[in-house]
Motif scaffolding. Structure first.
Motif, short mmCIF file in Angstrom:
data_model
loop_
_atom_site.label_atom_id
_atom_site.label_comp_id
_atom_site.label_asym_id
_atom_site.label_seq_id
_atom_site.Cartn_x
_atom_site.Cartn_y
_atom_site.Cartn_z
N VAL A 67 0.83 -1.20 0.00
CA VAL A 67 0.00 0.00 0.00
C VAL A 67 0.87 1.25 0.00
O VAL A 67 0.62 2.20 -0.75
N ILE A 68 1.90 1.26 0.83
CA ILE A 68 2.79 2.42 0.88
C ILE A 68 3.51 2.61 -0.45
O ILE A 68 3.72 3.74 -0.91
N SER A 69 3.88 1.50 -1.10
CA SER A 69 4.51 1.61 -2.41
C SER A 69 3.58 2.29 -3.41
O SER A 69 4.01 3.14 -4.20
N SER A 70 2.29 1.94 -3.37
CA SER A 70 1.32 2.57 -4.26
C SER A 70 1.15 4.05 -3.94
O SER A 70 1.06 4.89 -4.84
N ILE A 71 1.10 4.37 -2.65
CA ILE A 71 0.98 5.77 -2.23
C ILE A 71 2.17 6.58 -2.74
O ILE A 71 2.02 7.67 -3.30
#
Length: 457
Positions: A67-71
């Protein structure tokens, strides 16, 4: 990486260009519109750099946060695009004319690649961040889903479902209480905080951590309310996009505070840029949550919207504890740090490629010109204020600075568009046969053809 590189280059080179370039005998760095663009670029640049540093630390710790990678992908590439666009606005014609002096053109053309590949930003924002995060990051939802998917009528599966359902409801109730409690505390903190409170680093950290805790509780409650949509949630991409905006701003807010806690002792003036960045991030998160509450879909949309507005202290159309954008005084201060010699400028210049003084290079020459032009402007201001003649040293300094300015604002000029046009006898394909057609029409030039056409008309 591209966005971080763009942020460092634009803040360093365009900030220098704004000090070097004069209009109406005044450096354009003193114009309000330029200051606004530079301040926003500085805070977006800091946000991007801070997010990259924290993300690298997470990866170095052998974590793989989806999720953080997508953010990070969506937010950093989007902010990088805005930074370069603002740089183009400030650099104006010098960013349009292609050539060795143009250090923005290639970045402007290449950034759309980052926006569209490895998951287009529209898809990442409106589907991937919340689509993955809502179930994977919720403390109870994954176990609840697993109990529903379990085969057979084993009583332990029913017990697990009942336990996790109660935990989900309790989690939502706890988030509602946290939203209200933290909302009142942060609202009081906002009301009693002076405009210059950010200059105290410890107070700066404490205040914004409190605001992020409030926004985190607001977001968590909104995520719990999203479960009322059931399977329809995956089709509500407008809602998921707004929640992705809120979550991204909250994460990048924590990244910015983490970066400041590490750099505060070595970068004087960093508090101003951090304050500017945090105010913008908090405003972005709150705006996204407000829009989500105003447009909450589904058969339970009205009660869910009501609960969100109560929890976020948006009562009777009034937002208590409202997060405002940076004021003009702070904007001017951040712009000043970017356009004059400062440790903030030095921070952005880290890892920017520069050449030796005897090697022509536009970015390097702009960076080296800033202290000279600033000193020359101080000398000129002193001469005007005192209504006196300049000393020989002052005159030499001003003359030197003017020569540097004149050289750096020039753009590349070419006698031919391409190598072929430089060759004798070359004619563009579009013009082949033109001379023969003109002779056939008994005309000598294009002007004659245009006159004839007008006469016929």
């Amino acid at each position: 990486a591209g966005s971080i590189g763009a942020a460092r280059t634009v803040c360093s080179a365009v900030g220098a260009y704004a000090r070097v370039r004069k209009q109406f005998r005044v450096p354009i760095a003193e114009f309000g519109g330029i200051q606004e663009a530079l301040a926003d670029s500085a805070s977006d640049g800091l946000i991007t750099i801070a997010g990259g540093d924290l993300m690298n630390a997470i990866v170095d710790n052998h974590e793989a946060p989806m999720v953080i990678s997508s953010i990070m992908k969506q937010n950093c590439t989007e902010r990088g695009r805005r930074i370069v666009e603002r740089g183009m606005d400030v650099a104006a014609g010098s960013a349009i004319c292609r050539g060795d002096r143009n250090y923005l053109g290639n970045a402007y053309m290449s950034l759309p690649i980052a926006i569209t590949v490895e998951g287009a930003n529209i898809m990442t924002r409106s589907f991937q961040v919340i689509g993955q995060g809502l179930t994977r990051c919720h403390p109870h939802m994954l176990e609840l889903i697993q109990s529903l998917q379990a085969k057979g009528d084993d009583p332990k599966h029913v017990a697990q479902f009942t336990k996790q359902l109660r935990a989900v409801i309790g989690h939502g109730t706890s988030n509602l209480a946290c939203s209200l409690g933290r909302g009142f505390q942060s609202s009081l903190s906002n009301l009693t905080r002076s405009k210059n409170a950010y200059k105290n680093g410890d107070a700066l950290l404490a205040h914004h951590e409190k605001q992020l805790l409030r926004l985190s509780a607001n977001f968590a409650l909104t995520a719990d309310l999203c479960f009322t949509l059931g399977g329809r949630l995956k089709f509500e991409e407008l809602l998921m996009g707004r929640l992705a905006d809120a979550l991204g701003s909250i994460f990048l807010g924590y990244s910015t505070l983490h970066h400041y806690s590490r750099k505060r002792s070595s970068v004087e003036g960093l508090e101003s840029v951090v304050e500017h960045a945090m105010l913008r991030l908090e405003n972005e998160a709150q705006t996204a949550l407000q829009e989500a509450a105003d447009n909450f879909p589904g058969i339970f949309g009205t009660p869910a919207s009501f609960v969100m507005k109560v929890a976020c202290l948006n009562w009777f159309g009034m937002q208590f504890g409202n997060y405002s954008k940076p004021n003009d005084t702070l904007t001017k201060e951040v712009s000043r740090l970017l356009t004059t010699p400062s440790q903030v400028r030095d921070m952005f210049q880290e890892n920017v490629y520069t050449t030796p003084e005897d090697v022509p290079h536009q970015v390097s020459d702009l960076i080296r010109a800033v202290p000279i032009c600033v000193e020359a402007d101080k000398a000129a201001a002193s001469i005007r204020r005192d209504k006196r003649e300049p000393t020989q040293a002052e005159q030499d300094l001003i003359t030197h600075a003017d020569a540097i300015r004149d050289a750096l604002i020039q753009v590349d000029v070419f006698e031919a568009i391409a190598d072929q046009e430089a060759k004798s006898g070359y004619t563009r394909p579009a013009l082949l046969g033109t001379e023969e057609r003109l002779k056939h029409a008994e005309l000598q030039s294009f002007d004659g053809a245009i006159r004839l056409q007008r006469e016929v008309a």
